[in-house]
Design a protein around this motif. Structure first.
Motif, PDB file in Angstrom:
ATOM      1  N   PHE A  48       0.601  -0.990   0.096  1.00 54.19           N
ATOM      2  CA  PHE A  48      -0.125   0.071  -0.032  1.00 54.19           C
ATOM      3  C   PHE A  48       0.868   1.184   0.109  1.00 54.19           C
ATOM      4  O   PHE A  48       0.693   2.076  -0.770  1.00 54.19           O
ATOM      5  N   SER A  49       1.736   1.153   0.923  1.00 51.67           N
ATOM      6  CA  SER A  49       2.828   2.483   0.864  1.00 51.67           C
ATOM      7  C   SER A  49       3.716   2.653  -0.172  1.00 51.67           C
ATOM      8  O   SER A  49       3.760   3.704  -0.795  1.00 51.67           O
ATOM      9  N   ALA A  50       4.097   1.580  -0.945  1.00 51.66           N
ATOM     10  CA  ALA A  50       4.612   1.604  -2.141  1.00 51.66           C
ATOM     11  C   ALA A  50       3.991   2.041  -3.408  1.00 51.66           C
ATOM     12  O   ALA A  50       4.307   3.030  -3.911  1.00 51.66           O
ATOM     13  N   LEU A  51       2.352   1.457  -3.523  1.00 48.21           N
ATOM     14  CA  LEU A  51       1.916   2.192  -4.317  1.00 48.21           C
ATOM     15  C   LEU A  51       1.292   3.611  -4.231  1.00 48.21           C
ATOM     16  O   LEU A  51       1.151   4.352  -5.004  1.00 48.21           O
ATOM     17  N   SER A  78      -8.567 -11.527  -0.402  1.00 54.72           N
ATOM     18  CA  SER A  78      -8.906 -10.602   0.225  1.00 54.72           C
ATOM     19  C   SER A  78      -7.914  -9.231   0.280  1.00 54.72           C
ATOM     20  O   SER A  78      -8.446  -8.294   0.156  1.00 54.72           O
ATOM     21  N   GLU A  79      -6.605  -9.590   0.155  1.00 53.17           N
ATOM     22  CA  GLU A  79      -5.275  -8.679  -0.089  1.00 53.17           C
ATOM     23  C   GLU A  79      -5.607  -7.830  -1.336  1.00 53.17           C
ATOM     24  O   GLU A  79      -5.616  -6.674  -1.361  1.00 53.17           O
ATOM     25  N   LYS A  80      -5.860  -8.681  -2.396  1.00 51.46           N
ATOM     26  CA  LYS A  80      -5.929  -8.073  -3.672  1.00 51.46           C
ATOM     27  C   LYS A  80      -7.159  -7.011  -3.593  1.00 51.46           C
ATOM     28  O   LYS A  80      -7.104  -5.930  -4.243  1.00 51.46           O
ATOM     29  N   TRP A 126      -8.530   0.463  -2.176  1.00 52.47           N
ATOM     30  CA  TRP A 126      -7.706   1.513  -1.898  1.00 52.47           C
ATOM     31  C   TRP A 126      -7.168   2.195  -3.100  1.00 52.47           C
ATOM     32  O   TRP A 126      -6.809   3.662  -2.835  1.00 52.47           O
ATOM     33  N   CYS A 127      -6.908   1.616  -4.107  1.00 54.63           N
ATOM     34  CA  CYS A 127      -6.530   2.407  -5.525  1.00 54.63           C
ATOM     35  C   CYS A 127      -7.628   2.930  -6.165  1.00 54.63           C
ATOM     36  O   CYS A 127      -7.509   3.635  -7.207  1.00 54.63           O
ATOM     37  N   ASP A 128      -9.092   2.648  -5.772  1.00 60.48           N
ATOM     38  CA  ASP A 128     -10.142   3.113  -6.663  1.00 60.48           C
ATOM     39  C   ASP A 128     -10.039   4.661  -6.702  1.00 60.48           C
ATOM     40  O   ASP A 128     -10.087   5.606  -5.544  1.00 60.48           O
ATOM     41  N   ASP A 159     -15.232 -11.886 -11.287  1.00 60.24           N
ATOM     42  CA  ASP A 159     -15.811 -10.571 -10.586  1.00 60.24           C
ATOM     43  C   ASP A 159     -15.268  -9.282 -11.160  1.00 60.24           C
ATOM     44  O   ASP A 159     -15.125  -8.366 -10.357  1.00 60.24           O
ATOM     45  N   ALA A 160     -15.098  -9.356 -12.529  1.00 60.41           N
ATOM     46  CA  ALA A 160     -14.576  -8.120 -13.082  1.00 60.41           C
ATOM     47  C   ALA A 160     -15.875  -6.931 -12.880  1.00 60.41           C
ATOM     48  O   ALA A 160     -16.978  -7.424 -12.989  1.00 60.41           O
ATOM     49  N   MET A 161     -15.393  -5.917 -12.478  1.00 66.36           N
ATOM     50  CA  MET A 161     -16.287  -4.806 -12.225  1.00 66.36           C
ATOM     51  C   MET A 161     -15.584  -3.344 -12.225  1.00 66.36           C
ATOM     52  O   MET A 161     -14.671  -3.451 -12.219  1.00 66.36           O
ATOM     53  N   ILE A 162     -16.209  -2.408 -12.040  1.00 64.35           N
ATOM     54  CA  ILE A 162     -16.260  -1.016 -12.090  1.00 64.35           C
ATOM     55  C   ILE A 162     -16.421  -0.550 -10.545  1.00 64.35           C
ATOM     56  O   ILE A 162     -17.376  -0.462 -10.194  1.00 64.35           O
ATOM     57  N   LEU A 163     -15.281   0.003  -9.760  1.00 64.72           N
ATOM     58  CA  LEU A 163     -15.701   0.161  -8.528  1.00 64.72           C
ATOM     59  C   LEU A 163     -16.183   1.684  -8.248  1.00 64.72           C
ATOM     60  O   LEU A 163     -16.476   2.504  -9.316  1.00 64.72           O
ATOM     61  N   ALA A 164     -16.334   2.260  -7.281  1.00 63.65           N
ATOM     62  CA  ALA A 164     -17.384   3.265  -6.915  1.00 63.65           C
ATOM     63  C   ALA A 164     -16.538   4.583  -7.683  1.00 63.65           C
ATOM     64  O   ALA A 164     -17.427   5.446  -8.157  1.00 63.65           O
TER      65      ALA A 164
END
Length: 270
Positions: A130-133, A159-161, A167-169, A186-191
């Motif tokens: 998370f901090s790296a990204l 779950s981590e993915k 987090w990247c949304d 589970d391909a989707m577009i997040l909020a």
């Protein structure tokens, strides 16, 4: 922009499928940028310079790696001379190569590609993904500095993915999981507009145990004893991955769908 990400290329069968099909897909679908995860392309463990060249010549704009990034020792020196290969951001502070790079796609549009390794259930500890990204994504603002951002999260735990995806949304066009070789549904577009898929699957022979010939894995599961080496399965290979369309102005995804072409898992094209 039309983007394609192909999951882990597995051995000779996976390489052959990319060589035989990718150029046609680029033309037929009008693809603007293609990323291929190549970390199992050489005997199922790592990527040689020779095989990297094969995948790039077949039509990949960028190759990502994973926890087997440097299993093929020649990659330690080759990666510094080939900017189209991305190793994980959090692999090691002394690892050669880069974990993120901005590439030029069609019409001069800019695409950021980056990759991080998960921590859960992995064989060795890696730094916090998370901090790296965070540093990379906040430096390359989506819809401003770049027209698209692709994040490859190479991890074991679903779950981590998913956590990385949420987090990247809004900061990435696509977050896609690799590593487990099994495509998810589970391909989707997040909020906030980020396309997401938990695992792209593999480009390889699915009549196998995650890409390996069945006999040795079965023996080890049943008896607990090894008799031979794991060998990549070499039957008909399926190209597995994810197709995404984005809005150039915002970088957000407008369309996403799983892709399975050829081999045993073929489904309709986009």
């Amino acid at each position: 922009m039309k983007l394609l990400f192909l999951g882990d290329v597995m051995g000779r069968a996976g390489r052959a499928a990319v060589v035989e099909r990718l150029a046609g897909l680029r033309a037929d679908w009008g693809l603007d940028f293609v990323v291929v995860n190549g970390e199992n392309a050489s005997q199922g463990a790592g990527l040689t310079p020779e095989h990297a060249k094969v995948l790039l010549q077949a039509g990949a704009d960028c190759l990502t790696l994973g926890d087997h990034a440097f299993d093929q020792k020649d990659m330690l020196s080759f990666i510094d001379s080939e900017p189209r290969i991305i190793r994980p951001l959090n692999f090691s502070k002394v690892a050669p190569g880069k974990g993120a790079k901005v590439f030029e796609a069609t019409q001069g549009r800019r695409v950021l590609v980056t990759q991080a390794l998960g921590q859960v259930f992995m064989k060795r500890p890696f730094d916090d993904p998370f901090s790296a990204l965070e540093t990379v994504l906040k430096t390359h603002t989506l819809g401003a500095a770049v027209q698209a951002t692709i994040v490859d999260i190479h991890a074991e735990a679903t779950s981590e993915k998913m956590a990385v995806g949420h987090w990247c949304d809004g900061m990435a066009s696509l977050v896609v999981g690799t590593h487990t070789h099994v495509p998810t549904g589970d391909a989707m577009i997040l909020a906030k507009g980020t396309a997401y898929l938990t695992d792209a699957g593999m480009c390889g022979d699915y009549d196998s145990v995650i890409g390996m010939e069945k006999l040795e894995p079965l023996r080890r599961f049943i008896t607990g004893m090894a008799k031979g080496r794991f060998e990549p399965a070499e039957g008909p290979a399926t190209l597995s991955g994810v197709y995404v369309e984005t809005d150039d102005r915002t970088g957000r995804a407008t369309k996403v769908r799983m892709i399975r072409v050829g081999g045993r898992l073929q489904e309709a094209l986009p």
